[in-house]
Design a protein around this motif. Sequence first.
Motif, PDB file in Angstrom:
ATOM      1  N   GLY A 106      35.757  44.669  31.068  1.00  0.00           N
ATOM      2  CA  GLY A 106      36.843  44.520  30.102  1.00  0.00           C
ATOM      3  C   GLY A 106      38.218  44.893  30.600  1.00  0.00           C
ATOM      4  N   MET A 107      38.341  45.228  31.880  1.00  0.00           N
ATOM      5  CA  MET A 107      39.640  45.621  32.427  1.00  0.00           C
ATOM      6  C   MET A 107      40.267  44.431  33.151  1.00  0.00           C
ATOM      7  SD  MET A 107      38.694  49.391  33.916  1.00  0.00           S
ATOM      8  CE  MET A 107      37.156  48.902  34.688  1.00  0.00           C
ATOM      9  N   ALA A 108      41.398  43.993  32.628  1.00  0.00           N
ATOM     10  CA  ALA A 108      42.076  42.838  33.216  1.00  0.00           C
ATOM     11  C   ALA A 108      43.558  43.145  33.369  1.00  0.00           C
ATOM     12  CB  ALA A 108      41.854  41.602  32.349  1.00  0.00           C
ATOM     13  N   SER A 109      43.866  44.124  34.213  1.00  0.00           N
ATOM     14  CA  SER A 109      45.268  44.511  34.410  1.00  0.00           C
ATOM     15  C   SER A 109      45.985  43.471  35.256  1.00  0.00           C
ATOM     16  CB  SER A 109      45.363  45.884  35.073  1.00  0.00           C
ATOM     17  OG  SER A 109      45.148  45.780  36.457  1.00  0.00           O
ATOM     18  N   GLN A 110      47.289  43.491  35.178  1.00  0.00           N
ATOM     19  CA  GLN A 110      48.088  42.533  35.943  1.00  0.00           C
ATOM     20  C   GLN A 110      47.980  42.758  37.451  1.00  0.00           C
ATOM     21  OE1 GLN A 110      51.940  43.197  34.251  1.00  0.00           O
ATOM     22  NE2 GLN A 110      52.490  44.799  35.709  1.00  0.00           N
ATOM     23  N   ARG A 111      47.504  43.917  37.870  1.00  0.00           N
ATOM     24  CA  ARG A 111      47.342  44.198  39.301  1.00  0.00           C
ATOM     25  C   ARG A 111      45.998  43.725  39.842  1.00  0.00           C
ATOM     26  NH1 ARG A 111      50.524  49.706  40.592  1.00  0.00           N
ATOM     27  NH2 ARG A 111      52.292  49.261  39.255  1.00  0.00           N
ATOM     28  N   ASN A 112      45.118  43.324  38.961  1.00  0.00           N
ATOM     29  CA  ASN A 112      43.805  42.828  39.371  1.00  0.00           C
ATOM     30  C   ASN A 112      44.004  41.534  40.172  1.00  0.00           C
ATOM     31  OD1 ASN A 112      41.390  41.094  39.112  1.00  0.00           O
ATOM     32  ND2 ASN A 112      40.593  42.738  37.822  1.00  0.00           N
ATOM     33  N   PRO A 113      43.465  41.444  41.386  1.00  0.00           N
ATOM     34  CA  PRO A 113      43.669  40.248  42.205  1.00  0.00           C
ATOM     35  C   PRO A 113      43.186  38.952  41.540  1.00  0.00           C
ATOM     36  CG  PRO A 113      42.696  42.001  43.515  1.00  0.00           C
ATOM     37  CD  PRO A 113      42.714  42.481  42.096  1.00  0.00           C
ATOM     38  N   ILE A 114      42.167  39.034  40.706  1.00  0.00           N
ATOM     39  CA  ILE A 114      41.698  37.813  40.034  1.00  0.00           C
ATOM     40  C   ILE A 114      42.664  37.426  38.919  1.00  0.00           C
ATOM     41  CG2 ILE A 114      39.838  36.778  38.662  1.00  0.00           C
ATOM     42  CD1 ILE A 114      37.863  38.391  40.381  1.00  0.00           C
ATOM     43  N   VAL A 115      43.224  38.394  38.211  1.00  0.00           N
ATOM     44  CA  VAL A 115      44.235  38.092  37.197  1.00  0.00           C
ATOM     45  C   VAL A 115      45.426  37.416  37.874  1.00  0.00           C
ATOM     46  CG1 VAL A 115      45.866  39.113  35.538  1.00  0.00           C
ATOM     47  CG2 VAL A 115      43.493  39.915  35.616  1.00  0.00           C
ATOM     48  N   ALA A 119      46.840  33.447  37.371  1.00  0.00           N
ATOM     49  CA  ALA A 119      48.238  33.061  37.161  1.00  0.00           C
ATOM     50  C   ALA A 119      48.698  32.084  38.253  1.00  0.00           C
ATOM     51  CB  ALA A 119      49.136  34.295  37.148  1.00  0.00           C
ATOM     52  N   GLN A 120      48.370  32.373  39.512  1.00  0.00           N
ATOM     53  CA  GLN A 120      48.787  31.510  40.625  1.00  0.00           C
ATOM     54  C   GLN A 120      48.218  30.107  40.506  1.00  0.00           C
ATOM     55  OE1 GLN A 120      47.347  33.803  43.934  1.00  0.00           O
ATOM     56  NE2 GLN A 120      49.305  34.837  44.241  1.00  0.00           N
ATOM     57  N   MET A 121      46.968  30.025  40.077  1.00  0.00           N
ATOM     58  CA  MET A 121      46.302  28.728  39.985  1.00  0.00           C
ATOM     59  C   MET A 121      46.650  27.986  38.694  1.00  0.00           C
ATOM     60  SD  MET A 121      44.840  28.431  42.844  1.00  0.00           S
ATOM     61  CE  MET A 121      44.002  26.887  42.531  1.00  0.00           C
ATOM     62  N   GLY A 122      47.328  28.664  37.775  1.00  0.00           N
ATOM     63  CA  GLY A 122      47.711  28.019  36.521  1.00  0.00           C
ATOM     64  C   GLY A 122      46.555  27.838  35.555  1.00  0.00           C
ATOM     65  N   VAL A 123      45.476  28.599  35.745  1.00  0.00           N
ATOM     66  CA  VAL A 123      44.333  28.510  34.830  1.00  0.00           C
ATOM     67  C   VAL A 123      44.776  28.968  33.445  1.00  0.00           C
ATOM     68  CG1 VAL A 123      41.986  29.333  34.359  1.00  0.00           C
ATOM     69  CG2 VAL A 123      42.667  28.768  36.696  1.00  0.00           C
ATOM     70  N   LEU A 124      45.581  30.017  33.395  1.00  0.00           N
ATOM     71  CA  LEU A 124      46.296  30.424  32.185  1.00  0.00           C
ATOM     72  C   LEU A 124      47.776  30.424  32.550  1.00  0.00           C
ATOM     73  CD1 LEU A 124      44.125  33.445  30.919  1.00  0.00           C
ATOM     74  CD2 LEU A 124      44.121  31.098  30.049  1.00  0.00           C
ATOM     75  N   LYS A 125      48.608  30.141  31.603  1.00  0.00           N
ATOM     76  CA  LYS A 125      50.044  30.013  31.869  1.00  0.00           C
ATOM     77  C   LYS A 125      50.735  31.370  31.893  1.00  0.00           C
ATOM     78  CE  LYS A 125      49.697  25.570  31.901  1.00  0.00           C
ATOM     79  NZ  LYS A 125      49.196  25.097  33.158  1.00  0.00           N
ATOM     80  N   GLY A 126      51.732  31.463  32.754  1.00  0.00           N
ATOM     81  CA  GLY A 126      52.568  32.643  32.806  1.00  0.00           C
ATOM     82  C   GLY A 126      52.314  33.509  34.028  1.00  0.00           C
ATOM     83  N   SER A 127      52.986  34.650  34.026  1.00  0.00           N
ATOM     84  CA  SER A 127      52.863  35.612  35.126  1.00  0.00           C
ATOM     85  C   SER A 127      51.551  36.365  35.003  1.00  0.00           C
ATOM     86  CB  SER A 127      54.031  36.610  35.045  1.00  0.00           C
ATOM     87  OG  SER A 127      53.881  37.396  33.865  1.00  0.00           O
ATOM     88  N   ALA A 128      51.275  37.205  35.985  1.00  0.00           N
ATOM     89  CA  ALA A 128      50.058  38.023  35.930  1.00  0.00           C
ATOM     90  C   ALA A 128      50.077  38.932  34.699  1.00  0.00           C
ATOM     91  CB  ALA A 128      49.914  38.849  37.210  1.00  0.00           C
ATOM     92  N   ALA A 129      51.258  39.435  34.324  1.00  0.00           N
ATOM     93  CA  ALA A 129      51.368  40.274  33.125  1.00  0.00           C
ATOM     94  C   ALA A 129      51.024  39.459  31.878  1.00  0.00           C
ATOM     95  CB  ALA A 129      52.771  40.862  33.017  1.00  0.00           C
ATOM     96  N   ASP A 130      51.525  38.216  31.817  1.00  0.00           N
ATOM     97  CA  ASP A 130      51.215  37.337  30.682  1.00  0.00           C
ATOM     98  C   ASP A 130      49.715  37.025  30.626  1.00  0.00           C
ATOM     99  OD1 ASP A 130      53.966  37.163  30.074  1.00  0.00           O
ATOM    100  OD2 ASP A 130      54.208  35.384  31.340  1.00  0.00           O
ATOM    101  N   SER A 132      47.284  38.818  31.844  1.00  0.00           N
ATOM    102  CA  SER A 132      46.579  40.033  31.455  1.00  0.00           C
ATOM    103  C   SER A 132      46.574  40.191  29.934  1.00  0.00           C
ATOM    104  CB  SER A 132      47.230  41.256  32.110  1.00  0.00           C
ATOM    105  OG  SER A 132      46.627  42.444  31.662  1.00  0.00           O
ATOM    106  N   LYS A 133      47.721  39.977  29.301  1.00  0.00           N
ATOM    107  CA  LYS A 133      47.818  40.076  27.840  1.00  0.00           C
ATOM    108  C   LYS A 133      46.919  39.039  27.161  1.00  0.00           C
ATOM    109  CE  LYS A 133      52.490  41.917  27.882  1.00  0.00           C
ATOM    110  NZ  LYS A 133      53.910  41.614  27.734  1.00  0.00           N
ATOM    111  N   GLN A 134      46.923  37.829  27.693  1.00  0.00           N
ATOM    112  CA  GLN A 134      46.079  36.772  27.122  1.00  0.00           C
ATOM    113  C   GLN A 134      44.597  37.134  27.247  1.00  0.00           C
ATOM    114  OE1 GLN A 134      47.234  32.673  28.399  1.00  0.00           O
ATOM    115  NE2 GLN A 134      49.042  33.697  29.230  1.00  0.00           N
ATOM    116  N   MET A 135      44.229  37.689  28.393  1.00  0.00           N
ATOM    117  CA  MET A 135      42.826  38.022  28.628  1.00  0.00           C
ATOM    118  C   MET A 135      42.343  39.146  27.719  1.00  0.00           C
ATOM    119  SD  MET A 135      42.373  37.494  32.729  1.00  0.00           S
ATOM    120  CE  MET A 135      40.578  37.692  32.710  1.00  0.00           C
ATOM    121  N   HIS A 136      43.235  40.057  27.346  1.00  0.00           N
ATOM    122  CA  HIS A 136      42.844  41.157  26.456  1.00  0.00           C
ATOM    123  C   HIS A 136      42.455  40.650  25.069  1.00  0.00           C
ATOM    124  CE1 HIS A 136      43.371  44.570  29.068  1.00  0.00           C
ATOM    125  NE2 HIS A 136      44.537  44.119  29.460  1.00  0.00           N
ATOM    126  N   LYS A 137      42.897  39.446  24.730  1.00  0.00           N
ATOM    127  CA  LYS A 137      42.582  38.854  23.426  1.00  0.00           C
ATOM    128  C   LYS A 137      41.333  37.970  23.478  1.00  0.00           C
ATOM    129  CE  LYS A 137      47.458  38.868  22.209  1.00  0.00           C
ATOM    130  NZ  LYS A 137      48.660  38.059  22.058  1.00  0.00           N
TER     131      LYS A 137
END
Length: 167
Positions: A106-115, A119-130, A132-137
């Motif tokens: 359940g930990m998906a911080s913006q520093r997580n390399p997969i998060v 973001a880099q691959m565009g699987v979810l939109k936005g920065s790693a911080a964005d 991370s927030k989306q993944m928490h939901k």
Amino acid sequence: ALHAASEMQKQEKAMAGSLMMADRQHHSFKQLVELSHEIRESFEMTALQTGKGAGELTKVFDTLVQGGQVGSEEAEKLTKQMAVVGKVTRGGMEGLASAFAQIEHGMASQRNPIVQLIAQMGVLKGSAADVSKQMHKMTQDQKMAVAEKAISEMAGKMSNGGGGPPA
């Protein structure tokens, strides 16, 4: 040669032990040892292609299986993909396995390399911080699916000569 064979047997037994903990089909230990041998054999080819040792691949596989969220086939596929993607991510293949375990818990911080990869691959939109927030939901299954998709897409891109994340 004898030492290498002994090491291979140790790795296969460790894999069988991990599989036994996660086995939902209630296979015998002998069947799990045979499956471990087959998986380890497939890791030999991946090791040659990626420059990683089969032992390193085995450790990553064990980490994935022990998390309990992926079965043996999915863990084998993810391990091979992580060996490829690990060439261009912080922490390498082992870092990806650790990051995957964090997401499983359940930990998906913006520093997580997969998060960051999501973001880099565009699987979810936005920065790693964005991301991370989306993944928490998300539900746990959704988080795992997004993580696996990012790894799979990057591995596919790299295997097809892409070499790394999009600019």
